[in-house]
Write a protein that holds these residues in place. Structure first.
Motif, short mmCIF file in Angstrom:
data_model
loop_
_atom_site.label_atom_id
_atom_site.label_comp_id
_atom_site.label_asym_id
_atom_site.label_seq_id
_atom_site.Cartn_x
_atom_site.Cartn_y
_atom_site.Cartn_z
N ALA A 1 0.68 -0.78 0.07
CA ALA A 1 -0.12 0.33 0.04
C ALA A 1 0.74 1.11 -0.03
CB ALA A 1 -0.57 -0.24 1.44
N PRO A 2 -0.06 3.15 -0.13
CA PRO A 2 1.37 3.72 -0.80
C PRO A 2 1.69 4.40 0.88
CG PRO A 2 -0.77 4.07 -1.46
CD PRO A 2 -1.18 2.28 -0.67
N ASP A 3 1.20 3.62 2.28
CA ASP A 3 1.61 4.03 3.31
C ASP A 3 2.31 3.06 3.31
OD1 ASP A 3 0.02 1.58 3.77
OD2 ASP A 3 -1.30 2.35 5.74
N THR A 4 2.72 2.45 2.82
CA THR A 4 4.15 0.92 3.41
C THR A 4 4.19 -0.48 3.72
OG1 THR A 4 5.01 1.96 5.37
CG2 THR A 4 6.29 2.94 2.61
N THR A 5 1.99 -0.01 4.27
CA THR A 5 2.15 -1.78 4.85
C THR A 5 2.42 -2.55 3.69
OG1 THR A 5 -0.66 -1.28 4.61
CG2 THR A 5 0.70 0.03 6.44
N ALA A 28 4.83 -1.69 8.79
CA ALA A 28 5.31 -1.16 7.50
C ALA A 28 6.52 -0.86 7.40
CB ALA A 28 4.72 0.62 8.34
N THR A 30 8.53 1.26 8.14
CA THR A 30 9.38 1.90 9.10
C THR A 30 9.35 1.19 10.43
OG1 THR A 30 7.56 2.59 9.79
CG2 THR A 30 9.22 3.85 8.27
N LEU A 55 8.32 4.77 -3.94
CA LEU A 55 7.19 5.68 -3.60
C LEU A 55 8.30 7.78 -3.71
CD1 LEU A 55 5.59 4.56 -0.47
CD2 LEU A 55 4.69 4.78 -2.72
N ARG A 92 -1.69 7.84 -9.94
CA ARG A 92 -1.29 7.72 -8.70
C ARG A 92 -0.80 6.31 -8.02
NH1 ARG A 92 -4.21 11.00 -4.86
NH2 ARG A 92 -2.46 10.79 -3.03
N GLU A 94 -0.66 3.50 -6.12
CA GLU A 94 -1.89 2.94 -5.15
C GLU A 94 -0.86 1.29 -4.34
OE1 GLU A 94 -4.87 1.45 -7.73
OE2 GLU A 94 -6.23 2.97 -7.91
N GLN A 95 -0.30 1.17 -4.96
CA GLN A 95 0.19 -0.25 -4.11
C GLN A 95 2.25 -0.03 -4.77
OE1 GLN A 95 -1.25 -4.16 -4.60
NE2 GLN A 95 -3.23 -3.41 -4.39
#
Length: 181
Positions: A1-5, A28, A30, A55, A92, A94-95
């Motif tokens: 996912a774009p939030d890196t999860t 994630a 992080t 990203l 954009r 998305e993944q």
């Protein structure tokens, strides 16, 4: 996912991470479980992680060699990472799909070969079955001078011998290759 999860992972990825799919999902970039290191074994900064690079740039990352430290292993697991953006209709991201190929054995074999070559106290020649000289290795550059002296001595003893011609040809090839180092 774009939030890196992590959304999903195959069994090979789970095995490399040393985690179950349930443990991987939702982690994630992080997360402290991702203990990536560079070629020298230094911690890899987050911005150099494959997903973070995609990203940041919007471009694919290919053939990135990174180590993955796991608590249950004394040495890193070495992987070849590729990462690709998946974009929506609006362009954009998305993944991000990240793939890892375990290259630990290949890397270990290459390091073992290099250590072996460096441990050789003399010249090592690569000569094929037809007697054609292809390459050499020596950690001691002064051996070239010693080889030169041996060639000169052979030329004085038996200048017309076929073996002398072969040695002379090999020597000249060696000189040319040494200049390319």
């Amino acid at each position: 996912a774009p939030d890196t999860t992590v959304i999903d992972a195959n069994p090979a990825a789970c095995a490399m991470a040393g985690l179950t799919l349930e443990q991987l999902r939702g982690k994630a970039a992080t997360d402290p479980c991702w203990a990536f290191v560079d070629d020298q074994g230094a911690p890899l900064p987050l911005e150099k992680y494959p997903v973070a690079r995609v990203l940041a740039s919007g471009e694919s990352v290919q053939d990135l060699v990174i180590g993955f430290r796991r608590p249950d292993r004394s040495r890193p697991l070495w992987v070849l990472a590729d990462a690709y953006p998946l974009t929506g209709a609006d362009g954009r991201i998305e993944q991000v799909v990240v793939t890892f190929a375990d290259i630990t054995e290949r890397r270990d074999a290459a390091q073992q070969l290099q250590a072996t070559l460096e441990a050789i106290p003399d010249l090592l020649f690569d000569i094929d079955r037809d007697g054609i000289f292809h390459a050499f290795h020596s950690p001691r550059r002064e051996l070239l001078y010693e080889l030169h002296q041996a060639r000169e001595k052979l030329l004085k003893i038996s200048p017309e011998a076929e073996e002398t011609a072969q040695v002379n040809t090999a020597y000249m090839n060696l000189i040319r290759m040494w200049g390319d180092i």
